[in-house]
Design an enzyme around this catalytic site. Structure first.
Site, PDB file in Angstrom:
ATOM      1  N   ARG A 185       2.403 -43.850  22.388  1.00 49.93           N
ATOM      2  CA  ARG A 185       2.170 -44.007  23.761  1.00 49.93           C
ATOM      3  C   ARG A 185       1.128 -45.341  24.303  1.00 49.93           C
ATOM      4  O   ARG A 185       0.879 -46.443  24.473  1.00 49.93           O
ATOM      5  CB  ARG A 185       1.282 -43.026  24.345  1.00 49.93           C
ATOM      6  CG  ARG A 185       2.134 -41.709  24.362  1.00 49.93           C
ATOM      7  CD  ARG A 185       1.939 -40.639  25.573  1.00 49.93           C
ATOM      8  NE  ARG A 185       3.241 -39.648  25.938  1.00 49.93           N
ATOM      9  CZ  ARG A 185       3.050 -38.553  26.166  1.00 49.93           C
ATOM     10  NH1 ARG A 185       2.393 -37.770  25.819  1.00 49.93           N
ATOM     11  NH2 ARG A 185       3.897 -37.729  26.789  1.00 49.93           N
ATOM     12  N   GLY A 191      -3.526 -22.181  32.310  1.00 49.80           N
ATOM     13  CA  GLY A 191      -2.289 -23.384  32.398  1.00 49.80           C
ATOM     14  C   GLY A 191      -1.478 -22.962  30.850  1.00 49.80           C
ATOM     15  O   GLY A 191      -1.506 -21.134  30.371  1.00 49.80           O
ATOM     16  N   LEU A 192      -1.436 -23.056  29.815  1.00 46.26           N
ATOM     17  CA  LEU A 192       0.137 -22.910  29.415  1.00 46.26           C
ATOM     18  C   LEU A 192      -0.887 -22.360  27.903  1.00 46.26           C
ATOM     19  O   LEU A 192      -0.154 -20.796  27.747  1.00 46.26           O
ATOM     20  CB  LEU A 192       0.687 -23.971  27.976  1.00 46.26           C
ATOM     21  CG  LEU A 192       1.664 -24.665  28.740  1.00 46.26           C
ATOM     22  CD1 LEU A 192       2.257 -25.990  28.414  1.00 46.26           C
ATOM     23  CD2 LEU A 192       3.086 -23.226  29.596  1.00 46.26           C
ATOM     24  N   ALA A 193      -1.974 -22.313  27.538  1.00 50.18           N
ATOM     25  CA  ALA A 193      -3.042 -22.103  26.838  1.00 50.18           C
ATOM     26  C   ALA A 193      -3.445 -21.126  27.201  1.00 50.18           C
ATOM     27  O   ALA A 193      -3.501 -19.490  26.199  1.00 50.18           O
ATOM     28  CB  ALA A 193      -3.985 -22.774  26.245  1.00 50.18           C
ATOM     29  N   GLU A 197      -6.067 -27.893  25.458  1.00 45.85           N
ATOM     30  CA  GLU A 197      -6.220 -29.333  26.117  1.00 45.85           C
ATOM     31  C   GLU A 197      -7.705 -29.466  25.999  1.00 45.85           C
ATOM     32  O   GLU A 197      -8.184 -30.610  25.548  1.00 45.85           O
ATOM     33  CB  GLU A 197      -5.713 -30.054  27.478  1.00 45.85           C
ATOM     34  CG  GLU A 197      -5.937 -31.866  26.943  1.00 45.85           C
ATOM     35  CD  GLU A 197      -5.876 -32.385  28.732  1.00 45.85           C
ATOM     36  OE1 GLU A 197      -5.138 -31.377  28.662  1.00 45.85           O
ATOM     37  OE2 GLU A 197      -6.315 -33.263  28.825  1.00 45.85           O
ATOM     38  N   GLY A 234      -8.873 -20.252  32.466  1.00 47.75           N
ATOM     39  CA  GLY A 234      -8.111 -21.475  32.960  1.00 47.75           C
ATOM     40  C   GLY A 234      -7.080 -20.472  33.199  1.00 47.75           C
ATOM     41  O   GLY A 234      -6.806 -19.328  31.974  1.00 47.75           O
TER      42      GLY A 234
END
Lengths: 259, 637
Positions: B330, B42-44, B425, B40
């Site tokens: 939310r 993404g940000l992480a 996530e 992955g």
């Protein structure tokens, strides 16, 4: 709506491609362009044919994955709109739509509408960054940045790396893409130490990747879904010219790694 | 299964500091002898891969996209929280910690959340140093705004493209390491199996999505940063390719899956228009700072929004939650929207929508100021709906957006399989039963930049590694399993498309395990999902072959896993007999319809352990204790 599609089909990088005609009936004007292709693909699968391969991911206009030439225009008829944000209401019942992949020597076709844009990553790897290893930063407010510079940097940073600029350019040049990163980092104080080495390295990589040169036609800006301005190309050119002088001087005094 | 969270002792303010000292270090000269796989980008994943390569480790990074820059972190709009207190409005690390634990409805680990709040400050420094163009004031200093569920302005943002800018910062750091040869990047590669040797994660099996070739990659540790599993709902704000395959493979190899039923429904998305719909688009909740949410007071109202006079409008969030108003968290905002629509007061052609109205803000601040703040969001809305939000109110409705649940990890972010770390996530850690706005970016980057580089060093320094090769029977067995699964998918040759099954699963999930749940609905879902799964394996049609670029095959594998993940989500929702955060069980609510927690019986993490094909998974429990944030009923009134 009923639409006639002419889609570029190509089995793989080595095979020869051709346009294939498909009838897309009962298309809702509220569908996105990719949803229309989903519907066509579902029908193809049920008829025992291979679906059309097309790159897409976020479907909200930000990841830069999708991108095809529609009726001769990269990302289709709407300004500042990626293919995934284009909706069928932009077309009329009975229209014929021609769909092709990006065409550029630096973007070889992988299959159907999918191309290899790895060259853009390699331009970034060559110098499109600020060397700030994790942990080395000072307080975020230690260096004020004039709002005007921050805003201009953000305008340039909005580039999504889709490659439409290359596809639209008669020279298949990646100048808009490259200049957007050069300008963003060059407009910020944090980007100054590597400013001139960065531009030299990125331009050198761009040339290595077989992109063409810029002849100031501006087709890139016209199709850019994020309206990245050709002003950035002027910024790149200015920095590049300066870099040749500065780097030469550094080489003259024996500084290594001057680019 | 033993769940040892390994939380350091001592007062909460000093736990991370103490732990950093207690951890083993790898000699700088030895770092290059270790190899790490990151799945992955993404940000992480990108921040973790770049930071570990900067330390000297040899990193291999994999992503299914054609470039690491396209991971779905890029779509995050609103901002990133940090306890900088630049606005002098009373923020602090402690307040961010407190808000996050409370916002998560007391189902997260205090020690992890405190560390997150502590590191938030460093993230902003790091990103600014990389050239992330955050919004600034005229004086040149950083601007902030308040964001869903917070009473202080602690959110940093880059127009409506904060995720994009943060990801590009991490991506550029990653590309720098690729250029230096410290990271080897594998784009268009999908992880299809985890290789576990002698009880430790030692590699992965990947499919080259262009050639179809299966490859074995071995390393000393594996870091999964593959995001959430929200696409189990079919319609969601996730990217189309986002999937749960990597974490599901790890789960089946022994990694516990924590709180799968904690799935977040975001209140402000563009409503569904038709059957062909392929995804839902989020409108950043930053819009709730200036937009007012309302529905008509009267059922079955048919006048256009502009023709409904002020006194016939119900600004229901302002009415129900006066202290937070339109900024209510939310889960609360989503449920309130569902309730008014269930009452027949929803707007738009389907009746599943509420207004988000900017008329007051435009009058107060001018269209120019609103355009500067939200211009790109307004434009995105117009592109999709053909309506101009400067003139008519937006219509919004909740949609699946994020999964708080994920693989169980200890304080070091290691799963129950030694050597298999999970960040971003993909893990369950910090958001409890409900994530606050602008906290996902914070967690992804905290895990990647500042936690994993330390904790992985401790693991590597304290473990003795046997040399393994691709011929190892476990590696070969994992590869053979992948081959078998691909062969099976291609050979069904049925009559239904993959998407038809995915859509059917999504509908079941949304109706039975969406914004509100109850025993009967969940039990029904647990009957229905296995039936769909059975039909999938009998009747799905996957065209093409395995040894070529085959998007149908990729999709089929992901849907096959969603058909299993969905069942675990429903099972978890059924067995958590309380309401908390995003998990709302109708049987457990207060008189005024708010979530009713059962702290006596459910103040714990439920970590599910795979028990074998066709067997009910085992529910393990990690008790949660709250020493610093006293347990109380969340009230946003």
């Amino acid at each position: 709506m009923n639409i006639t599609l002419h889609v570029w089909r190509q089995k793989d990088a080595k095979s020869k491609g051709r346009f294939v005609k498909y009838e897309a009936d009962d298309i809702s004007p509220d569908m996105s362009f990719l949803e229309m292709l989903d519907v066509v693909n579902e029908r193809l699968v049920l008829e025992g044919e291979e679906p059309i391969a097309v790159d897409h991911d976020c479907r909200e206009g930000i990841c830069g994955t999708c991108g095809v030439v529609i009726n001769g225009r990269a990302h289709g008829p709407r300004e500042r709109t990626t293919v995934c944000q284009l909706h069928m209401r932009s077309f009329r019942d009975g229209d014929a739509i021609w769909i092709e992949p990006w065409r550029a020597k630096a973007f070889p076709v992988i299959k159907d509408l999918i191309v290899d844009r790895g060259a853009l990553d390699r331009i970034i790897a060559a110098g499109g960054f600020i060397s700030a290893p994790t942990g080395s930063a000072s307080d975020a407010n230690a260096i004020p940045v004039p709002k005007e510079n921050a805003d201009l940097a953000m305008d340039a940073a909005a580039c999504i790396g889709c490659g439409a600029c290359v596809a639209a350019c008669r020279n298949a040049s990646a100048m808009l893409f490259t200049s957007a990163k050069v300008a963003q980092l060059g407009l910020l104080p944090q980007g100054q130490p590597e400013r001139y080495i960065r531009v030299k390295k990125m331009v050198a990589q761009m040339d290595l990747e077989s992109f063409g040169n810029c002849t100031n036609h501006g087709d890139c800006e016209a199709v850019c879904p994020k309206a990245v301005s050709v002003d950035n190309i002027a910024r790149l050119n200015r920095d590049f010219i300066k870099s040749t002088l500065i780097a030469d001087r550094r080489v003259a005094v024996g500084v290594e790694g001057a680019g | 299964m033993e769940l040892n969270a390994k939380i350091p002792s001592g007062p909460i303010e000093g736990k991370w500091e103490k732990h950093r000292f207690d951890m083993n270090l790898v000699n700088p000269a030895n770092k290059r002898k270790y190899s790490i796989i990151v799945v992955g980008s993404g940000l992480a994943g990108a921040s973790g891969a770049a930071s570990m390569a900067e330390l000297g480790y040899n990193v291999k990074c994999f992503c299914y996209q054609d470039s690491p820059r396209r991971a779905h972190s890029i779509a995050a709009q609103g901002g990133i929280n940090a306890a900088k207190n630049y606005q002098n409005d009373g923020d602090s690390v402690y307040r961010l910690f407190y808000d996050t634990v409370k916002g998560g409805d007391y189902r997260s680990r205090e020690a992890n959340v405190y560390r997150l709040a502590e590191l938030s400050v460093e993230i902003i420094d790091q990103c600014v140093a990389q050239g992330v163009p955050f919004a600034r004031e005229y004086g040149g200093l950083l601007d902030n705004r308040s964001f869903g569920g917070a009473l202080v302005s602690r959110t940093f943002y880059a127009r409506g493209q904060t995720g994009q800018q943060l990801l590009l910062g991490a991506y550029q750091a990653l590309e720098r390491q690729i250029g230096l040869g410290k990271v080897k990047m594998y784009s268009r590669h999908e992880m299809l199996e985890l290789i576990v040797i002698d009880g430790r994660a030692r590699g992965i099996v990947v499919r080259d999505m262009v050639s179809g070739e299966l490859g074995i990659h071995l390393a000393d540790a594996v870091v999964l940063a593959t995001g959430g599993y929200g696409n189990v709902f079919f319609l969601s704000t996730y990217a189309k390719g986002a999937n749960g395959t990597a974490i599901w493979r790890a789960y089946k190899r022994g990694a516990a899956f924590a709180d799968p039923c904690f799935t977040q429904i975001h209140p402000t998305c563009i409503p569904v228009t038709g059957e062909y719909q392929s995804k839902l688009t989020l409108m950043s909740e930053s819009l709730r700072n200036d937009g007012r949410i309302w529905v008509p007071k009267q059922k079955g109202e048919s006048r256009p929004a502009g023709a409904i006079p002020e006194e016939e409008r119900d600004y229901y969030l302002e009415r129900l939650y006066p202290a937070f108003g339109n900024l209510a968290p939310r889960d609360i905002s989503s449920r309130a929207a569902k309730r008014v629509c269930d009452e027949g007061r929803g707007v738009g052609p389907t009746g599943l929508g509420v207004y988000l109205d900017f008329a007051d803000a435009i009058q107060r601040l001018g269209a120019g100021v609103i355009g500067e703040k939200y211009g790109n969001l307004f434009e995105m809305y117009e592109r999709i709906t053909d309506e101009d939000p400067y003139k008519v109110p937006m219509r919004i409705f909740p949609a699946t957006h994020y999964t708080m649940g994920g693989l169980w990890v200890d304080y070091n972010l290691m799963s129950t399989i030694p050597g298999c770390f999970v960040i971003g996530e993909a893990n369950f850690s910090d958001h409890g039963a409900n994530r606050l706005g602008a906290s996902a970016l914070m967690q992804g980057l905290a895990d990647g930049y500042f936690v994993i580089p330390y904790t992985i060093g401790d693991y590597l320094a304290s473990t003795k590694f046997e040399k393994v090769s691709e011929d190892h029977p476990q590696a070969q067995a994992a590869k053979a399993e992948v081959e078998e699964r691909i062969k099976r998918l291609l050979s069904v040759n049925g009559k239904c498309t993959i998407m038809s099954f995915h859509r059917e699963l999504g509908q079941i999930m949304w109706e039975h395990c969406g914004m509100s749940r109850n025993r009967a609905l969940l039990e029904e879902a647990l009957q229905k999902i296995p039936a769909v799964r059975e039909r999938f394996w009998e009747d799905v049609r996957v065209p093409g072959d395995g040894d070529e670029l085959n998007q149908s095959l990729e999709y089929a594998g992901r849907v096959a896993d969603f058909l299993e993940i969905g069942e675990l989500i429903c099972l978890d929702a059924l067995e958590r007999e309380e309401s908390c955060g995003a998990h709302f069980r109708e049987e457990y609510q207060t008189e005024d319809g708010e979530a009713l927690r059962d702290d006596e019986n459910y103040a714990h993490v439920a970590a599910w352990e795979y028990a074998g094909e066709g067997k009910k998974p085992i529910r393990n429990v990690e008790p949660l204790t709250f020493e610093y944030v006293p347990l109380e009923q969340r009230s946003y009134k």
